[in-house]
Design a protein around this motif. Structure first.
Motif, short mmCIF file in Angstrom:
data_model
loop_
_atom_site.label_atom_id
_atom_site.label_comp_id
_atom_site.label_asym_id
_atom_site.label_seq_id
_atom_site.Cartn_x
_atom_site.Cartn_y
_atom_site.Cartn_z
N ARG A 159 28.66 41.65 30.69
CA ARG A 159 29.20 42.08 31.98
C ARG A 159 28.09 42.52 32.92
O ARG A 159 27.25 43.34 32.57
CB ARG A 159 30.20 43.24 31.79
N ASN A 178 27.30 44.41 36.41
CA ASN A 178 27.93 45.42 37.26
C ASN A 178 27.23 45.49 38.62
O ASN A 178 26.02 45.76 38.68
CB ASN A 178 27.88 46.79 36.59
N ASN A 185 31.26 36.61 40.32
CA ASN A 185 31.14 36.64 38.85
C ASN A 185 30.56 37.95 38.30
O ASN A 185 29.59 37.96 37.54
CB ASN A 185 30.25 35.48 38.39
N TYR A 207 31.56 42.61 37.75
CA TYR A 207 32.46 43.75 37.94
C TYR A 207 31.95 44.47 39.18
O TYR A 207 30.90 45.12 39.15
CB TYR A 207 32.44 44.66 36.72
N THR A 210 32.20 47.15 42.09
CA THR A 210 32.76 48.47 42.35
C THR A 210 32.27 49.00 43.69
O THR A 210 31.06 49.00 43.95
CB THR A 210 32.35 49.46 41.23
N THR A 216 35.86 40.67 39.18
CA THR A 216 36.82 41.75 38.98
C THR A 216 36.43 42.89 39.92
O THR A 216 35.28 43.34 39.89
CB THR A 216 36.79 42.24 37.53
N ASP A 228 36.96 46.72 41.92
CA ASP A 228 37.42 48.10 41.75
C ASP A 228 36.97 48.87 42.98
O ASP A 228 35.84 49.36 43.04
CB ASP A 228 36.81 48.67 40.47
N HIS A 287 39.00 36.66 48.83
CA HIS A 287 38.77 36.81 47.40
C HIS A 287 39.36 35.59 46.69
O HIS A 287 40.57 35.41 46.66
CB HIS A 287 39.44 38.09 46.90
N VAL A 292 40.33 34.59 39.91
CA VAL A 292 40.46 35.84 39.16
C VAL A 292 39.14 36.19 38.50
O VAL A 292 38.32 35.33 38.21
CB VAL A 292 41.56 35.73 38.09
N GLY A 293 38.94 37.49 38.27
CA GLY A 293 37.76 37.94 37.54
C GLY A 293 37.98 37.95 36.05
O GLY A 293 39.12 37.79 35.57
N MET A 314 38.04 40.35 34.01
CA MET A 314 38.87 41.46 33.57
C MET A 314 39.92 41.73 34.62
O MET A 314 39.65 41.63 35.81
CB MET A 314 38.02 42.73 33.36
#
Length: 236
Positions: A153, A155, A180, A182, A184, A209, A211, A230, A233-234, A236
């Motif tokens: 993953r 970040n 591609n 996570y 945030t 994904t 957040d 967007h 889908v990611g 997660m």
């Protein structure tokens, strides 16, 4: 630099210039490659330009940017970067025929990052009035988590950060393009960015994904997805 860690504290980079055209050439002020780290604190990047990443360009490098400003930097390359340059529908790099890639940049007006590193962290960063000729007026971040097998993953985390008045005329992501990972956002302001004929006036996101919390996305514009586009889908 290659295969070394770099720490930049309290430095101003003004009116520097990297290569004008080419895939995977980047960084008007700083260019790094190799599985290492970049740390930038309390620094200013202004009026720099390169094919990709008008201020900073990194390949397989995890970046931490803190209390720093990026203003009026430019990614001046053309036609983005894409694989399979020999595809009859593809346009090879206009300067040199890279065996595996076509296009010649224009990605990430201020910050360009590509690779298998752990990801990036922006804290108390201002990214304003930067331009790209293709994806990501302020930021271009290409990651690989969920896209290729075996990639951990990655970040991408932005906190107390502002993207304001950045422009990407065709590729999308007036403020930033991120994929591609996570992704945030905390206490982030994305305001007044423009993607022209592209999508995602504030942000263009693909295969990630997300957040987001305590974030303002205002007054951005594009042909479609004025605030955010967007796609996919990611993991997660």
């Amino acid at each position: 630099t290659r295969d070394v860690n770099v720490k930049v504290w309290g430095v101003t980079f003004d009116s520097n210039r990297g290569p004008d055209l080419g895939p995977d050439v980047a960084g008007g002020a700083i260019y790094m490659m190799g599985a290492k780290t970049l740390s930038v604190v309390n620094s200013t990047f202004r009026n720099n330009q390169a094919a990709n990443g008008g201020a900073i360009g990194v390949l397989h490098v995890a970046s931490t940017i803190t209390a720093s400003t990026f203003e009026n930097n430019r990614a001046i390359g053309q036609l983005a970067n894409f694989a399979n340059a020999t595809d009859p529908n593809g346009a090879p790099c206009p300067v040199f025929n890279h065996e595996g890639q076509g296009g010649a940049g224009g990605l990430g007006g201020a910050f360009y990052s590509d690779g298998f590193d752990e990801g990036d962290t922006f804290t108390d960063v201002r990214i304003a009035n930067n331009t790209s000729n293709d994806l990501g007026g302020g930021v271009f971040r290409s990651a690989y988590w969920g896209m290729l097998s075996g990639v951990a993953r990655q970040n991408i985390t932005w906190t107390n950060t502002t993207l304001d008045g950045n422009t990407s005329p065709i590729g999308g992501g007036g403020g930033a393009y991120v994929n591609n990972s996570y992704f945030t956002l905390r206490n982030v302001v994305i305001n007044g960015n423009h993607a022209g004929a592209g999508d995602g006036g504030g942000l263009k996101i693909t295969g990630a994904t997300v957040d987001f919390a305590d974030t303002q996305i205002t007054n951005n514009a594009s042909t479609w997805g004025g605030g955010v586009a967007h796609w996919g889908v990611g993991p997660m």
